[in-house]
Design a protein around this motif. Structure first.
Motif, PDB file in Angstrom:
ATOM      1  N   SER A 126     -13.399   2.300  -4.444  1.00 53.06           N
ATOM      2  CA  SER A 126     -12.002   2.669  -4.691  1.00 53.06           C
ATOM      3  C   SER A 126     -11.091   1.703  -3.959  1.00 53.06           C
ATOM      4  O   SER A 126     -11.335   1.380  -2.797  1.00 53.06           O
ATOM      5  CB  SER A 126     -11.747   4.088  -4.187  1.00 53.06           C
ATOM      6  OG  SER A 126     -12.498   4.988  -4.942  1.00 53.06           O
ATOM      7  N   ARG A 127     -10.081   1.273  -4.642  1.00 53.65           N
ATOM      8  CA  ARG A 127      -9.135   0.321  -4.071  1.00 53.65           C
ATOM      9  C   ARG A 127      -7.733   0.619  -4.612  1.00 53.65           C
ATOM     10  O   ARG A 127      -7.546   1.490  -5.443  1.00 53.65           O
ATOM     11  CB  ARG A 127      -9.504  -1.118  -4.462  1.00 53.65           C
ATOM     12  CG  ARG A 127     -10.805  -1.637  -3.874  1.00 53.65           C
ATOM     13  CD  ARG A 127     -10.685  -1.857  -2.378  1.00 53.65           C
ATOM     14  NE  ARG A 127     -11.898  -2.396  -1.792  1.00 53.65           N
ATOM     15  CZ  ARG A 127     -12.920  -1.676  -1.344  1.00 53.65           C
ATOM     16  NH1 ARG A 127     -12.871  -0.362  -1.407  1.00 53.65           N
ATOM     17  NH2 ARG A 127     -13.974  -2.248  -0.811  1.00 53.65           N
ATOM     18  N   LYS A 128      -6.788  -0.150  -4.138  1.00 55.77           N
ATOM     19  CA  LYS A 128      -5.437  -0.094  -4.685  1.00 55.77           C
ATOM     20  C   LYS A 128      -5.501  -0.575  -6.142  1.00 55.77           C
ATOM     21  O   LYS A 128      -6.240  -1.513  -6.437  1.00 55.77           O
ATOM     22  CB  LYS A 128      -4.580  -1.042  -3.844  1.00 55.77           C
ATOM     23  CG  LYS A 128      -3.127  -0.947  -4.071  1.00 55.77           C
ATOM     24  CD  LYS A 128      -2.458  -1.841  -3.044  1.00 55.77           C
ATOM     25  CE  LYS A 128      -1.163  -2.339  -3.613  1.00 55.77           C
ATOM     26  NZ  LYS A 128      -0.495  -3.261  -2.710  1.00 55.77           N
TER      27      LYS A 128
ATOM     28  N   ALA B  81     -11.667   1.144   2.672  1.00 51.21           N
ATOM     29  CA  ALA B  81     -10.834   0.138   2.013  1.00 51.21           C
ATOM     30  C   ALA B  81     -10.097   0.666   0.799  1.00 51.21           C
ATOM     31  O   ALA B  81      -9.583  -0.103   0.008  1.00 51.21           O
ATOM     32  CB  ALA B  81     -11.703  -1.037   1.619  1.00 51.21           C
ATOM     33  N   GLU B  82     -10.049   1.986   0.664  1.00 47.62           N
ATOM     34  CA  GLU B  82      -9.496   2.582  -0.559  1.00 47.62           C
ATOM     35  C   GLU B  82      -8.105   2.053  -0.903  1.00 47.62           C
ATOM     36  O   GLU B  82      -7.796   1.811  -2.044  1.00 47.62           O
ATOM     37  CB  GLU B  82      -9.466   4.093  -0.372  1.00 47.62           C
ATOM     38  CG  GLU B  82      -9.233   4.839  -1.652  1.00 47.62           C
ATOM     39  CD  GLU B  82      -9.241   6.330  -1.422  1.00 47.62           C
ATOM     40  OE1 GLU B  82     -10.262   6.842  -0.935  1.00 47.62           O
ATOM     41  OE2 GLU B  82      -8.227   6.970  -1.735  1.00 47.62           O
ATOM     42  N   GLY B  83      -7.283   1.876   0.127  1.00 45.72           N
ATOM     43  CA  GLY B  83      -5.912   1.454  -0.154  1.00 45.72           C
ATOM     44  C   GLY B  83      -5.713  -0.052  -0.147  1.00 45.72           C
ATOM     45  O   GLY B  83      -4.595  -0.533  -0.234  1.00 45.72           O
ATOM     46  N   GLN B  84      -6.798  -0.795  -0.063  1.00 46.28           N
ATOM     47  CA  GLN B  84      -6.649  -2.255   0.016  1.00 46.28           C
ATOM     48  C   GLN B  84      -6.634  -2.886  -1.366  1.00 46.28           C
ATOM     49  O   GLN B  84      -7.221  -2.367  -2.300  1.00 46.28           O
ATOM     50  CB  GLN B  84      -7.811  -2.830   0.810  1.00 46.28           C
ATOM     51  CG  GLN B  84      -7.715  -2.499   2.272  1.00 46.28           C
ATOM     52  CD  GLN B  84      -8.656  -3.370   3.081  1.00 46.28           C
ATOM     53  OE1 GLN B  84      -8.862  -4.520   2.780  1.00 46.28           O
ATOM     54  NE2 GLN B  84      -9.215  -2.783   4.113  1.00 46.28           N
ATOM     55  N   PRO B  85      -5.977  -4.040  -1.478  1.00 45.93           N
ATOM     56  CA  PRO B  85      -5.996  -4.723  -2.774  1.00 45.93           C
ATOM     57  C   PRO B  85      -7.400  -5.226  -3.116  1.00 45.93           C
ATOM     58  O   PRO B  85      -8.195  -5.489  -2.211  1.00 45.93           O
ATOM     59  CB  PRO B  85      -5.025  -5.888  -2.590  1.00 45.93           C
ATOM     60  CG  PRO B  85      -4.620  -5.901  -1.179  1.00 45.93           C
ATOM     61  CD  PRO B  85      -5.210  -4.740  -0.469  1.00 45.93           C
ATOM     62  N   MET B  86      -7.661  -5.364  -4.401  1.00 45.18           N
ATOM     63  CA  MET B  86      -8.972  -5.854  -4.834  1.00 45.18           C
ATOM     64  C   MET B  86      -9.116  -7.349  -4.633  1.00 45.18           C
ATOM     65  O   MET B  86     -10.203  -7.845  -4.384  1.00 45.18           O
ATOM     66  CB  MET B  86      -9.148  -5.585  -6.329  1.00 45.18           C
ATOM     67  CG  MET B  86      -9.485  -4.178  -6.651  1.00 45.18           C
ATOM     68  SD  MET B  86      -9.825  -4.063  -8.401  1.00 45.18           S
ATOM     69  CE  MET B  86     -10.366  -2.374  -8.454  1.00 45.18           C
ATOM     70  N   VAL B  87      -8.005  -8.042  -4.822  1.00 39.99           N
ATOM     71  CA  VAL B  87      -8.062  -9.508  -4.778  1.00 39.99           C
ATOM     72  C   VAL B  87      -6.823 -10.054  -4.081  1.00 39.99           C
ATOM     73  O   VAL B  87      -5.832  -9.340  -3.893  1.00 39.99           O
ATOM     74  CB  VAL B  87      -8.117 -10.117  -6.201  1.00 39.99           C
ATOM     75  CG1 VAL B  87      -9.368  -9.712  -6.941  1.00 39.99           C
ATOM     76  CG2 VAL B  87      -6.884  -9.765  -7.011  1.00 39.99           C
TER      77      VAL B  87
ATOM     78  N   VAL C  97     -13.559   1.653  -9.433  1.00 41.93           N
ATOM     79  CA  VAL C  97     -14.262   0.847 -10.440  1.00 41.93           C
ATOM     80  C   VAL C  97     -15.751   0.821 -10.143  1.00 41.93           C
ATOM     81  O   VAL C  97     -16.167   0.921  -8.994  1.00 41.93           O
ATOM     82  CB  VAL C  97     -13.730  -0.614 -10.491  1.00 41.93           C
ATOM     83  CG1 VAL C  97     -12.328  -0.684 -11.022  1.00 41.93           C
ATOM     84  CG2 VAL C  97     -13.851  -1.299  -9.151  1.00 41.93           C
TER      85      VAL C  97
ATOM     86  N   LYS D 202      -4.173   4.282  -6.961  1.00 42.32           N
ATOM     87  CA  LYS D 202      -5.539   3.911  -6.575  1.00 42.32           C
ATOM     88  C   LYS D 202      -6.407   3.837  -7.826  1.00 42.32           C
ATOM     89  O   LYS D 202      -6.103   4.473  -8.831  1.00 42.32           O
ATOM     90  CB  LYS D 202      -6.130   4.977  -5.648  1.00 42.32           C
ATOM     91  CG  LYS D 202      -5.308   5.252  -4.408  1.00 42.32           C
ATOM     92  CD  LYS D 202      -5.729   4.357  -3.275  1.00 42.32           C
ATOM     93  CE  LYS D 202      -4.765   4.379  -2.129  1.00 42.32           C
ATOM     94  NZ  LYS D 202      -4.454   5.687  -1.631  1.00 42.32           N
ATOM     95  N   VAL D 203      -7.483   3.103  -7.723  1.00 39.82           N
ATOM     96  CA  VAL D 203      -8.409   3.004  -8.854  1.00 39.82           C
ATOM     97  C   VAL D 203      -9.830   3.003  -8.313  1.00 39.82           C
ATOM     98  O   VAL D 203     -10.067   2.541  -7.191  1.00 39.82           O
ATOM     99  CB  VAL D 203      -8.125   1.722  -9.677  1.00 39.82           C
ATOM    100  CG1 VAL D 203      -8.421   0.463  -8.875  1.00 39.82           C
ATOM    101  CG2 VAL D 203      -8.905   1.697 -10.974  1.00 39.82           C
TER     102      VAL D 203
ATOM    103  N   PRO E 298      -4.911  -2.678  -9.124  1.00 37.12           N
ATOM    104  CA  PRO E 298      -4.289  -3.991  -9.354  1.00 37.12           C
ATOM    105  C   PRO E 298      -3.446  -3.938 -10.636  1.00 37.12           C
ATOM    106  O   PRO E 298      -3.946  -3.554 -11.683  1.00 37.12           O
ATOM    107  CB  PRO E 298      -5.485  -4.922  -9.513  1.00 37.12           C
ATOM    108  CG  PRO E 298      -6.597  -4.063  -9.990  1.00 37.12           C
ATOM    109  CD  PRO E 298      -6.315  -2.655  -9.539  1.00 37.12           C
TER     110      PRO E 298
END
Lengths: 328, 304
Positions: free
Chosen positions: B290-292, A209-215, B184, B181-182, B294
């Protein structure tokens, strides 16, 4: 009722099976990597290649800055060392107990006193790099460059483990791709159930899910109410998915006691039967599963998009001719 | 079960490590994140340690950079910037900045809080000891940018396009933001945010509002919007747009009663969306993920 998309449902079904198997493999792989401290060992190999001097490496790992990280990692080899800690520890070792770690003269002297010629040459070259202002920056840059290589090593080792795991899971489940396709083709109900479960799986988000939005912001009038997305679940695959996998794979009918065989056939005949009947299908499954869960998630999404976009021929409305011009 | 969870967690932590190795990290107090996640601005007592002798040239962005400290409220190496500082209206603020520079006296300032890894350090921990900066641009992930009030000088009039400055176009800037990317992770009291260096400070774009503006605790407003490309296609969707209290862009938003479907042509600067970070770490239970990245946009000017 028979599906309007039999071939597409077949493709969705098999992709879904591969996705579930790949999820199992990647989870087991990460667990193994954690247990055997694969990252820590790969990092140690990278540090050995960097410092070259075994004595220097021993002192480095014994340095309190690195020992501190080791304690965070349950006393095992640290799986990650920040570049500033690497540089500070090394500078402290090389400058010795009587000088400050930032003392450039003491650092040069420390490098000169190294017993290993290769380490001495490498560190001298690094400390003369004019691109950076301080010795700490030079050592940090040197370390970071080598860490890219270490990440590459880790990925390669991990991929080999994935192949082995894919083979093990395939054999354990007797997941013969050709047999699965045949089962799904002959059982449209099962195929339809897989399609429905695949839809639910897709809603859980891409495994990587690295490239997915958090929310997401579901209420357009409330930009303060965000809904978290793609939070990993505790269980890799659900009980229902496990049950489905069991229905399309398994050793029923193929196990040594119940395979279709003549009375005098023994163990080796059974092995020969398996190789003849199942080996090709296993090989396809192993190669497919080793492509990884993100690959099969994306593939499944594409198939599902095609299915959603298309309309069943029998449900298609006749063309609306009300807007057409009458022939002149 | 516990053992399996632990192994899974170790796996996720290990997965995040190669990314973290290339990243810059800021560790924030969760209480700070919760306090500011839905506010446009922050009020601090600020030591002005170093300031540029003159504002940047308009072609460069027209900002006035000030490096300083707000140990009590921010507790991180930081800079503060006056937008459009060469304008006559901002002269009093610039003069006062120079008057107090290096005096070791605190002045109250208000401005937009901003986390963005434009000039980051490898790692900074909030409320650790903040050293006196050695120049006007120390390594920092936190800014007050733009300042809205410096001591008694209101500088909200600076929220307008800088004559002679060309911001990045929407496709370039948002193309860059969307790729960030970030990583957290969180404990009960802290949240760690790691990301690679970011760019594209100012972006000019047209947006279509996707809902009604909502008032924030400090009088600012947030509204969701889609960013339009040249052919009216959406190049970034459902982005939080932050309007700062007392500024011309907010006045226009409110006076024209803009809402769902209305468009605005604006200039904005990006910052990390702490609302999203907060919701995500609360739900993820502290796992390292790790995610996009925000982000949200601070609207600093409306383009006529």
């Amino acid at each position: 009722m028979a599906s309007s998309f039999p071939y597409l449902d077949l493709a969705i079904g098999i992709s879904f099976v591969y996705l579930l198997m790949a999820l199992v493999c990647s989870t087991v792989n990460e667990s193994i990597a954690g247990v055997i401290n694969s990252r820590g060992k790969t990092l140690e190999k990278g540090i050995s290649a960097l410092l070259q001097d075994p004595d220097l490496k021993k002192k480095f790992y014994a340095h309190p800055l690195i020992q501190g990280i080791k304690q965070d990692d349950d006393g095992r080899l640290p799986s990650y060392i920040a570049s500033n800690k690497f540089a500070l520890a090394l500078m402290d070792i090389l400058t010795g107990p009587n000088a400050s770690a930032s003392n450039a003269d003491a650092l040069c002297e420390g490098v000169k006193n190294l017993k290993d010629e290769a380490a001495k040459t490498a560190l001298t070259a690094v400390l003369q790099n004019p691109q950076f202002k301080t010795d700490q920056e030079r050592l940090e840059a040197w370390y970071e460059q080598s860490m890219n290589r270490v990440t590459g090593w880790y990925k390669r080792t991990s991929q080999i483990r994935i192949y082995v795991l894919a083979a093990a899971v395939t054999l354990f489940m007797n997941a013969d791709s050709l047999k699965i396709l045949k089962t799904l083709w002959n059982n449209p109900t099962m195929s339809a159930v897989l399609v429905e479960n695949a839809k639910e799986r897709l809603q859980k988000g891409r495994p990587d899910a690295e490239g997915q939005p958090m929310v997401t912001y579901d209420n357009p009038d409330d930009p303060t109410a965000s809904t978290p997305t793609a939070i990993p679940e505790k269980d890799v695959i659900t009980a229902q998915e496990k049950q489905l996998l069991g229905q399309v794979t398994g050793w029923q009918g193929d196990w040594i006691t119940d395979w279709p065989h003549p009375k005098d056939a023994g163990f080796f005949s059974w092995i020969a039967y398996l190789l003849k009947e199942r080996f090709g299908g296993w090989l396809i499954t192993i190669l497919a599963v080793s492509l990884g869960a993100p690959f099969w998630f994306d593939t499944l999404s594409r198939f599902m998009n095609v299915r959603s976009a298309g309309k069943p021929p029998d449900a298609a409305k006749p063309p609306d001719k009300s807007g057409e011009k009458a022939p002149a | 079960m516990k053992c399996r969870n632990k192994l899974g967690l170790i796996g996720l932590l290990l997965l995040a490590l190669p990314l973290a190795a290339q990243n810059n990290t800021v560790v924030l107090k969760r209480a700070f994140v919760e306090q500011y996640k839905d506010r446009a601005t922050i009020d601090v007592s600020f030591f002005v340690d170093h300031a540029h002798a003159h504002p940047n040239a308009p072609a460069a962005d027209g900002d006035m950079h000030v490096a300083g400290r707000a140990q009590k409220e921010v507790g991180l190496p930081m800079v503060a910037e006056v937008l459009n500082a060469a304008q006559p209206g901002e002269g009093a603020a610039v003069k006062e900045i120079h008057a107090v520079e290096g005096n070791n006296s605190q002045l109250p300032i208000t401005g937009v809080w901003r986390f963005w890894f434009e000039h980051p350090a490898k790692q900074q921990i909030q409320f650790a000891n903040v050293p006196v900066p050695g120049n006007t641009n120390p390594d920092h992930s936190f800014e007050i940018h733009p300042i809205t009030k410096f001591d008694k000088n209101d500088v909200t009039g600076a929220f307008q396009p800088v004559a002679g400055f060309q911001p990045y176009d929407a496709a370039t800037a948002f193309g860059g933001y969307e790729k960030l990317k970030v990583t957290v992770s969180a404990t009960d009291s802290a949240v760690s945010i790691s990301a690679s260096k970011a760019a594209y400070n100012y972006a000019e774009f047209e947006m279509t509002l996707a809902g009604s503006p909502k008032k924030l605790a400090d009088g600012g407003y947030a509204v969701l919007a889609n960013v339009n490309g040249k052919a009216d296609e959406s190049i970034a969707s459902n982005i939080r747009m932050i309007f700062v209290p007392g500024t011309p862009p907010l006045q226009q938003l409110l006076s024209e009663k803009l809402g769902d479907g209305d468009t605005m042509h604006v200039i904005g600067i990006p910052r990390i969306n702490l609302n999203a970070i907060s919701a995500f770490v609360n739900a993820s239970g502290g796992q390292t993920l790790s995610r996009k990245l925000p982000y949200e946009m601070i609207i600093v000017a409306v383009v006529k």
